[in-house]
Design a protein around this motif. Structure first.
Motif, PDB file in Angstrom:
ATOM      1  N   ILE A   6       8.700  18.318   9.849  1.00 42.41           N
ATOM      2  CA  ILE A   6       9.624  18.585   8.741  1.00 42.41           C
ATOM      3  C   ILE A   6      10.360  17.275   8.473  1.00 42.41           C
ATOM      4  N   THR A   7      10.317  16.814   7.230  1.00 41.91           N
ATOM      5  CA  THR A   7      10.887  15.505   6.922  1.00 41.91           C
ATOM      6  C   THR A   7      11.345  15.456   5.476  1.00 41.91           C
ATOM      7  N   ASN A   8      12.212  14.506   5.173  1.00 47.29           N
ATOM      8  CA  ASN A   8      12.627  14.290   3.787  1.00 47.29           C
ATOM      9  C   ASN A   8      11.655  13.342   3.093  1.00 47.29           C
ATOM     10  N   PHE A   9      11.930  12.990   1.862  1.00 47.06           N
ATOM     11  CA  PHE A   9      11.122  12.022   1.126  1.00 47.06           C
ATOM     12  C   PHE A   9      11.741  10.636   1.309  1.00 47.06           C
ATOM     13  N   HIS A  10      10.921   9.684   1.721  1.00 45.71           N
ATOM     14  CA  HIS A  10      11.415   8.394   2.188  1.00 45.71           C
ATOM     15  C   HIS A  10      11.214   7.274   1.178  1.00 45.71           C
ATOM     16  N   LEU A  11      11.897   6.151   1.434  1.00 45.15           N
ATOM     17  CA  LEU A  11      11.842   4.997   0.534  1.00 45.15           C
ATOM     18  C   LEU A  11      10.430   4.418   0.456  1.00 45.15           C
ATOM     19  N   PRO A  12      10.072   3.908  -0.725  1.00 45.56           N
ATOM     20  CA  PRO A  12       8.798   3.195  -0.841  1.00 45.56           C
ATOM     21  C   PRO A  12       8.744   2.027   0.151  1.00 45.56           C
ATOM     22  N   GLU A  13       7.570   1.801   0.719  1.00 43.53           N
ATOM     23  CA  GLU A  13       7.300   0.661   1.605  1.00 43.53           C
ATOM     24  C   GLU A  13       8.120   0.688   2.897  1.00 43.53           C
ATOM     25  N   SER A  14       8.654   1.864   3.272  1.00 45.25           N
ATOM     26  CA  SER A  14       9.464   1.976   4.493  1.00 45.25           C
ATOM     27  C   SER A  14       8.592   2.363   5.685  1.00 45.25           C
ATOM     28  N   THR A  15       9.112   2.102   6.890  1.00 49.24           N
ATOM     29  CA  THR A  15       8.390   2.519   8.096  1.00 49.24           C
ATOM     30  C   THR A  15       8.282   4.039   8.178  1.00 49.24           C
ATOM     31  N   GLY A  73      -2.076  11.653   6.737  1.00 47.52           N
ATOM     32  CA  GLY A  73      -3.178  10.913   6.131  1.00 47.52           C
ATOM     33  C   GLY A  73      -2.669  10.158   4.914  1.00 47.52           C
ATOM     34  N   TYR A  74      -3.168   8.942   4.731  1.00 50.78           N
ATOM     35  CA  TYR A  74      -2.660   8.074   3.673  1.00 50.78           C
ATOM     36  C   TYR A  74      -2.831   8.690   2.290  1.00 50.78           C
ATOM     37  N   GLU A  75      -4.044   9.114   1.958  1.00 54.84           N
ATOM     38  CA  GLU A  75      -4.316   9.646   0.618  1.00 54.84           C
ATOM     39  C   GLU A  75      -3.480  10.895   0.353  1.00 54.84           C
ATOM     40  N   ASN A  76      -3.419  11.793   1.342  1.00 55.17           N
ATOM     41  CA  ASN A  76      -2.635  13.027   1.182  1.00 55.17           C
ATOM     42  C   ASN A  76      -1.157  12.725   0.980  1.00 55.17           C
ATOM     43  N   THR A  77      -0.661  11.720   1.707  1.00 47.87           N
ATOM     44  CA  THR A  77       0.756  11.362   1.598  1.00 47.87           C
ATOM     45  C   THR A  77       1.085  10.823   0.217  1.00 47.87           C
ATOM     46  N   MET A  78       0.299   9.869  -0.242  1.00 48.09           N
ATOM     47  CA  MET A  78       0.591   9.262  -1.539  1.00 48.09           C
ATOM     48  C   MET A  78       0.435  10.287  -2.663  1.00 48.09           C
ATOM     49  N   ASN A  79      -0.488  11.226  -2.489  1.00 47.49           N
ATOM     50  CA  ASN A  79      -0.629  12.296  -3.496  1.00 47.49           C
ATOM     51  C   ASN A  79       0.571  13.233  -3.465  1.00 47.49           C
ATOM     52  N   ASP A 133       0.829  -1.212   0.000  1.00 45.96           N
ATOM     53  CA  ASP A 133       0.000   0.000   0.000  1.00 45.96           C
ATOM     54  C   ASP A 133       0.864   1.263   0.000  1.00 45.96           C
ATOM     55  N   PHE A 134       2.111   1.124   0.424  1.00 42.69           N
ATOM     56  CA  PHE A 134       3.000   2.279   0.558  1.00 42.69           C
ATOM     57  C   PHE A 134       4.077   2.308  -0.532  1.00 42.69           C
ATOM     58  N   TYR A 135       3.814   1.618  -1.617  1.00 40.75           N
ATOM     59  CA  TYR A 135       4.742   1.612  -2.741  1.00 40.75           C
ATOM     60  C   TYR A 135       4.440   2.772  -3.689  1.00 40.75           C
ATOM     61  N   TYR A 136       5.485   3.365  -4.244  1.00 38.30           N
ATOM     62  CA  TYR A 136       5.318   4.359  -5.304  1.00 38.30           C
ATOM     63  C   TYR A 136       6.494   4.220  -6.269  1.00 38.30           C
TER      64      TYR A 136
END
Length: 347
Positions: free
Chosen positions: A300-309, A319-325, A10-13
């Motif tokens: 404040i955060t960087n952009f993280h690896l797909p499927e990472s914690t 929020g999940y939808e906002n994050t993936m967008n 679900d957290f893959y991009y």
């Protein structure tokens, strides 16, 4: 989303390889900044040097002052010169460390290794269940940390293949407490001048320490997110920081964590003690969608690896939808990703 059936996938991009930042940008705060509204998901494009435009007097930035050790050392077996590589994971006692080593089959209990032509030596004292070793170090002269500074290399993440020219560029400008195996990368964007400007406008800055472990790089292997077990990391919240957090909350200001490590420290303490107070200990808190934040008002955060914690933690806050967008937007706009990449501010 259904939290009980949340999957790693679900957290893959999709991330083009060329968007993985290989070198730090100069100056530090010239990196791009994606400002994301936590309520609406609206994305605004800016530069990190304009961060103060999104801060208010009375806000509090909480930063992690852990300092990265040059934790990768190369040496040889004392009796026959066989090559060995150590990666320091966690301090267990005076000059005693849990380590990753390769080739591991050469590191049996009682085996002695030398590094830097003999200025540092180590004996394996134990083999752990996960294959890591415990090593007891001895220095020819001077302190262990001074010797490590002399011969060690920065433990850059495996996705960075370029050689780092300046060790300090994998440290925050406020790093102070040695002990991390990886940088708290959200703080790499700050310059000392920018921090002074932010304080001058009435924003306070407080320090916590969380020594970042190698679990940061370990992928989630379980298909079902809830089956994943987090690594543990040592943290400390000093008295002044606890006071500032409590005063800020009482006055209606925002507590903004700089990095997932600062976030995990604050939320761990608030979860365990039901309050923020001076303390230290170990945390293995796992923050994913459905978690109720007890302290944080901004991140404040960087952009993280797909499927990472780490992307799971961001999804819990934004929020999940906002994050993936937001990640989709960042890819489309060719932001730089991961440790030396660009920044996101969620509030």
């Amino acid at each position: 989303m259904d939290i009980s059936n949340m999957l790693r996938s679900d957290f893959y991009y999709e991330l083009p390889q060329e968007l993985i930042a290989q070198t730090p940008i100069e100056p530090r705060n010239a990196s791009r900044l994606l400002k994301v509204d936590r309520r609406t998901g609206k994305c605004t494009h800016d530069r990190f040097y304009n961060l103060k435009e999104y801060l208010n007097p009375g806000d509090l930035l909480v930063v992690n002052d852990s300092r990265v050790l040059p934790a990768r050392i190369y040496g040889e077996k004392a009796d026959n010169g066989t090559f060995i590589e150590f990666l320091l994971v966690e301090q267990r006692g005076e000059n005693e460390w849990e380590i990753l080593c390769r080739p591991g089959k050469k590191a049996k209990i009682g085996t002695r290794f030398v590094f830097g032509g003999g200025i540092l030596s180590a004996v394996i004292t134990d083999v752990l269940e996960d294959g890591n070793r415990i090593a007891k170090f001895e220095c020819e002269k001077g302190s262990f940390f001074a010797t490590l500074d002399q011969i060690g290399q920065m433990p850059l993440p495996p996705y960075i293949t370029e050689k780092l020219k300046d060790k300090e560029r994998y440290q925050t400008v406020y790093s102070n407490e040695p002990g991390s195996s990886a940088a708290p990368t959200a703080g790499l964007h700050f310059t000392k001048e920018q921090m002074a400007d932010i304080e001058a406008m009435g924003v306070n800055i407080a320090y916590v320490t969380l020594h970042v472990g190698l679990g940061t790089f370990r992928p989630v292997k379980e298909d079902r997110v809830l089956d994943h077990k987090m690594h543990r990391e040592h943290y400390e919240i000093p008295e002044r920081t606890a006071e500032l957090i409590n005063k800020t909350k009482a006055a209606g200001g925002r507590v903004i964590a700089v990095g997932t490590t600062s976030c995990r420290t604050l939320e761990s303490v608030a979860t365990f003690y039901k309050e923020i107070k001076p303390c230290e200990g170990y945390t293995d808190i796992f923050i994913y969608p459905g978690y109720e934040f007890k302290v944080l008002d901004g991140l404040i955060t960087n952009f993280h690896l797909p499927e990472s914690t780490l992307i799971m933690l961001v999804s819990a806050f934004l929020g999940y939808e906002n994050t993936m967008n937001a990640y989709k937007v960042a890819v489309e706009e060719k932001y730089r990703f991961f440790s030396f990449g660009d920044s996101m501010f969620i509030s």
